[in-house]
Write an enzyme that holds these catalytic residues in place. Structure first.
Site, PDB file in Angstrom:
ATOM      1  N   CYS A  56      25.146   5.239 -34.339  1.00 59.60           N
ATOM      2  CA  CYS A  56      24.440   4.644 -35.486  1.00 59.60           C
ATOM      3  C   CYS A  56      23.598   5.691 -36.200  1.00 59.60           C
ATOM      4  O   CYS A  56      22.850   6.443 -35.556  1.00 59.60           O
ATOM      5  CB  CYS A  56      23.552   3.508 -34.999  1.00 59.60           C
ATOM      6  SG  CYS A  56      22.565   2.734 -36.307  1.00 59.60           S
ATOM      7  N   CYS A  70      14.792   4.102 -35.575  1.00 62.14           N
ATOM      8  CA  CYS A  70      14.853   2.660 -35.333  1.00 62.14           C
ATOM      9  C   CYS A  70      14.535   2.367 -33.875  1.00 62.14           C
ATOM     10  O   CYS A  70      15.096   2.989 -32.963  1.00 62.14           O
ATOM     11  CB  CYS A  70      16.233   2.118 -35.692  1.00 62.14           C
ATOM     12  SG  CYS A  70      16.422   0.347 -35.355  1.00 62.14           S
ATOM     13  N   CYS A  82      17.336   0.449 -30.515  1.00 58.96           N
ATOM     14  CA  CYS A  82      18.128   1.028 -29.433  1.00 58.96           C
ATOM     15  C   CYS A  82      17.400   2.230 -28.846  1.00 58.96           C
ATOM     16  O   CYS A  82      16.790   3.012 -29.573  1.00 58.96           O
ATOM     17  CB  CYS A  82      19.502   1.480 -29.939  1.00 58.96           C
ATOM     18  SG  CYS A  82      20.582   0.146 -30.471  1.00 58.96           S
ATOM     19  N   CYS A 100      23.941  -2.909 -38.522  1.00 56.35           N
ATOM     20  CA  CYS A 100      23.544  -2.800 -37.116  1.00 56.35           C
ATOM     21  C   CYS A 100      24.772  -3.005 -36.242  1.00 56.35           C
ATOM     22  O   CYS A 100      25.446  -4.048 -36.326  1.00 56.35           O
ATOM     23  CB  CYS A 100      22.466  -3.829 -36.772  1.00 56.35           C
ATOM     24  SG  CYS A 100      21.965  -3.778 -35.030  1.00 56.35           S
ATOM     25  N   GLN A 150      20.480 -17.610 -25.398  1.00 53.52           N
ATOM     26  CA  GLN A 150      20.913 -16.342 -24.820  1.00 53.52           C
ATOM     27  C   GLN A 150      21.449 -15.450 -25.932  1.00 53.52           C
ATOM     28  O   GLN A 150      22.046 -15.914 -26.896  1.00 53.52           O
ATOM     29  CB  GLN A 150      21.985 -16.575 -23.755  1.00 53.52           C
ATOM     30  CG  GLN A 150      21.512 -17.393 -22.574  1.00 53.52           C
ATOM     31  CD  GLN A 150      20.444 -16.686 -21.750  1.00 53.52           C
ATOM     32  OE1 GLN A 150      20.342 -15.465 -21.752  1.00 53.52           O
ATOM     33  NE2 GLN A 150      19.630 -17.462 -21.048  1.00 53.52           N
ATOM     34  N   PHE A 169      12.326 -24.625 -17.223  1.00 57.02           N
ATOM     35  CA  PHE A 169      12.381 -23.808 -18.437  1.00 57.02           C
ATOM     36  C   PHE A 169      13.754 -24.030 -19.072  1.00 57.02           C
ATOM     37  O   PHE A 169      14.478 -23.088 -19.395  1.00 57.02           O
ATOM     38  CB  PHE A 169      12.143 -22.326 -18.137  1.00 57.02           C
ATOM     39  CG  PHE A 169      10.861 -22.050 -17.404  1.00 57.02           C
ATOM     40  CD1 PHE A 169       9.659 -21.954 -18.090  1.00 57.02           C
ATOM     41  CD2 PHE A 169      10.850 -21.901 -16.024  1.00 57.02           C
ATOM     42  CE1 PHE A 169       8.473 -21.703 -17.414  1.00 57.02           C
ATOM     43  CE2 PHE A 169       9.674 -21.654 -15.339  1.00 57.02           C
ATOM     44  CZ  PHE A 169       8.477 -21.556 -16.036  1.00 57.02           C
ATOM     45  N   ASP A 221      14.729 -20.479 -15.346  1.00 57.25           N
ATOM     46  CA  ASP A 221      14.972 -19.355 -16.258  1.00 57.25           C
ATOM     47  C   ASP A 221      13.714 -19.138 -17.089  1.00 57.25           C
ATOM     48  O   ASP A 221      13.633 -19.542 -18.247  1.00 57.25           O
ATOM     49  CB  ASP A 221      16.176 -19.672 -17.155  1.00 57.25           C
ATOM     50  CG  ASP A 221      16.476 -18.554 -18.158  1.00 57.25           C
ATOM     51  OD1 ASP A 221      15.954 -17.431 -17.975  1.00 57.25           O
ATOM     52  OD2 ASP A 221      17.228 -18.803 -19.120  1.00 57.25           O
ATOM     53  N   CYS A 226      14.746 -12.348 -16.961  1.00 54.42           N
ATOM     54  CA  CYS A 226      14.865 -11.246 -17.918  1.00 54.42           C
ATOM     55  C   CYS A 226      13.914 -10.113 -17.566  1.00 54.42           C
ATOM     56  O   CYS A 226      13.722  -9.193 -18.363  1.00 54.42           O
ATOM     57  CB  CYS A 226      14.603 -11.742 -19.343  1.00 54.42           C
ATOM     58  SG  CYS A 226      12.975 -12.498 -19.576  1.00 54.42           S
TER      59      CYS A 226
END
Length: 535
Positions: free
Chosen positions: A97, A103, A106, A181, A325, A356, A425, A451
């Protein structure tokens, strides 16, 4: 305690740095050093060593020899700013990219894909091993691919002459304007230039300086767009939004005002955005300084068609900017894992607690397969969407929704004991309060989705102390070229171990080859969900 300190503690845990040295020696900010990078930290920063202390250098990769300027000297680490690549390492590649670097979207596009995936899976393997879970089976990581992200948030800035649509620069308040993107599904990528033209073009929105940010999700009915504006759309603005929805082929457009900081006494909420409730930065909430923020519920202003998604084979119209997700492949993998863990519980029509629950990623899939589900969630709009979807699919007799702030008021162990299995979750902060009650309840089978590996192992230790075995873990990458990794995990209650540790000793499901035959009668599954709800 402010969020930056919490992040640093998580970084140290992921990086395995003890942080017990206090002597900074003679090193001071501004000193130029040369460092050979030997490892990669949890944020994707290269880690080397200088005078026996770990040095973190952004954008550096293992094998690189870099020149850097010391920025901070901390108790457990040195942070340095990249100056020059003296010698590239073997894992370095050309980023795909043109926006990579400035940016902040990433962090690791310049790392060979094979090595990147090995590093990300290694984050999970290392933290499990360091916390006593080395015996758990670690599955191969589900990899992320380009063009998979189906939801995103853009920062918006505009004047009468120019518009910016992009992402925040790493470590800065500057917005990097992006043309495209590589992470996004085509529907969202195409929207970037369309949104930019709408913000500042002659036929666009009449008040371009009102734009603040946008949340977009690709659905089967089209893109669902939520705009944050400094002022409510007037009649002219509403007409412009309607035209834009038509020309861009959007399913729905909503708007919400800029968030207000949370007054100090109200802090401590759950993490996903909610009407009149806190959205924590741990889940990506807006904030002023280190303060969390209250986000208003989005108001739908244009609805061309239903922004439908399917959750476990059930059609759902999610609330605007509701949690989902990040990729369809990631959701499918997580649902498949959880359904596989519950096995005979589903086949026998057992009762599963979904905590959750959001708008039903797991609840709808499990109910569709035959289980009874009690879905607990704090967000009213998410539960409303879940209830409507269950009713439309003829699943109302299998799904009970329960509004509950699980961070503050989880169900008691006694109430949880009615469950045959449970899945949770939580946001990045984890589910300590809920896990403590689950551990005391003796629910025989638990699936955890996380996560954040750091808070996951914290909660896993609570379960392990009560006699649960961590059987297997599956890492899932939904955020390509980032430091973020998700995981799903299976816990089974070991009756003998639980009894030895003072637990309930309830038996594990009979589909566990290591468990004795299950003695729990099938009669419990004949009771309807209303009778099996939690107080």
């Amino acid at each position: 305690m402010d969020d930056d300190r919490d992040d640093d503690r998580e970084d140290a845990e992921l990086d395995g740095i003890p942080g017990d040295e206090d002597d900074a020696g003679g090193l001071r900010p501004g000193t130029q050093i040369e460092v050979r990078i030997t490892d990669l930290g949890s944020h994707g920063d290269g880690i080397g060593s200088y005078e026996g202390r770990p040095v973190f250098v952004s954008h550096a990769l293992p094998g690189d020899l870099v020149a850097a300027t010391v920025e901070t000297v901390e108790r457990d680490r040195i942070r340095a700013r990249w100056l020059e690549l003296v010698e590239p390492g073997p894992v370095r590649v050309e980023p795909a990219c043109p926006h990579f670097g400035p940016c902040g979207g990433c962090a690791l596009q310049h790392m060979a894909l094979h090595d990147y995936r090995g590093w990300k899976r290694g984050l999970v393997a290392d933290i499990l091993a360091r916390n006593g879970f080395e015996d758990a089976k670690l599955a191969p990581m589900l990899p992320a691919e380009p063009r998979e992200r189906r939801r995103t948030s853009w920062k918006l800035r505009a004047t009468a002459r120019k518009a910016v649509v992009g992402y925040m620069e790493a470590g800065s308040r500057h917005v990097v304007d992006v043309e495209h993107c590589l992470l996004l599904v085509p529907e969202l990528d195409r929207l970037i230039p369309q949104l930019r033209a709408f913000m500042s073009g002659p036929d666009g929105y009449p008040h371009p300086t009102h734009f603040r940010d946008a949340h977009a999700e690709a659905t089967e009915g089209g893109v669902d767009l939520v705009l944050t504006l400094s002022q409510a759309p007037d009649a002219e603005g509403l007409q412009a939004l309607a035209r834009f929805a038509e020309t861009a082929g959007l399913a729905r457009i909503s708007w919400r005002p800029e968030p207000d900081p949370v007054p100090e006494p109200q802090r401590g909420g759950r993490g996903r955005h909610q009407k009149g409730r806190q959205r924590s930065p741990a889940r990506g909430g807006a904030r002023a300084g280190n303060a969390p923020a209250i986000l208003a519920e989005p108001e739908v202003v244009v609805r061309r068609q239903a922004p439908v998604v399917h959750r476990g084979g059930v059609a759902l119209e999610p609330p605007p900017a509701g949690f989902a997700q990040a990729t369809a492949a990631g959701e499918e993998a997580l649902v498949s894992f959880v359904a596989g863990v519950f096995g005979h519980v589903i086949e026998e029509g057992g009762t599963i607690g979904d905590f959750f629950a959001g708008s039903g990623t797991f609840a709808l899939a499990l109910a569709h397969r035959g289980a009874r589900v009690i879905a607990a969630e704090v967000e009213g709009p998410a539960l409303d969407a879940l209830s409507r979807a269950a009713a439309a699919a003829g699943l109302s007799d299998r799904v009970t929704v329960e509004p509950r702030d699980l961070m503050r008021w989880p169900p008691s162990a006694r109430d949880l004991a009615i469950l045959d299995a449970a899945v949770f979750d939580p946001p990045r902060a984890g589910a300590r309060a809920l896990t403590e009650q689950l551990a005391a309840s003796g629910v025989p089978l638990i699936a955890a989705v996380s996560c954040n590996p750091v808070t996951f192992v914290r909660d896993a230790k609570i379960l392990a102390a009560a006699g649960y075995r961590l059987v297997r873990v599956m890492p899932v990458d939904q955020f390509l070229w980032s430091r973020h990794v998700e995981l799903a995990a299976e816990f089974r209650l070991d009756p003998a171990l639980a009894a030895a540790r003072g637990g309930t000793g309830r038996q594990a499901p009979r589909d566990d080859p290591h468990a004795p035959p299950r003695g729990r009668g099938a009669a419990k599954t004949d009771r309807g969900p209303k009778q099996r709800g939690m107080r």
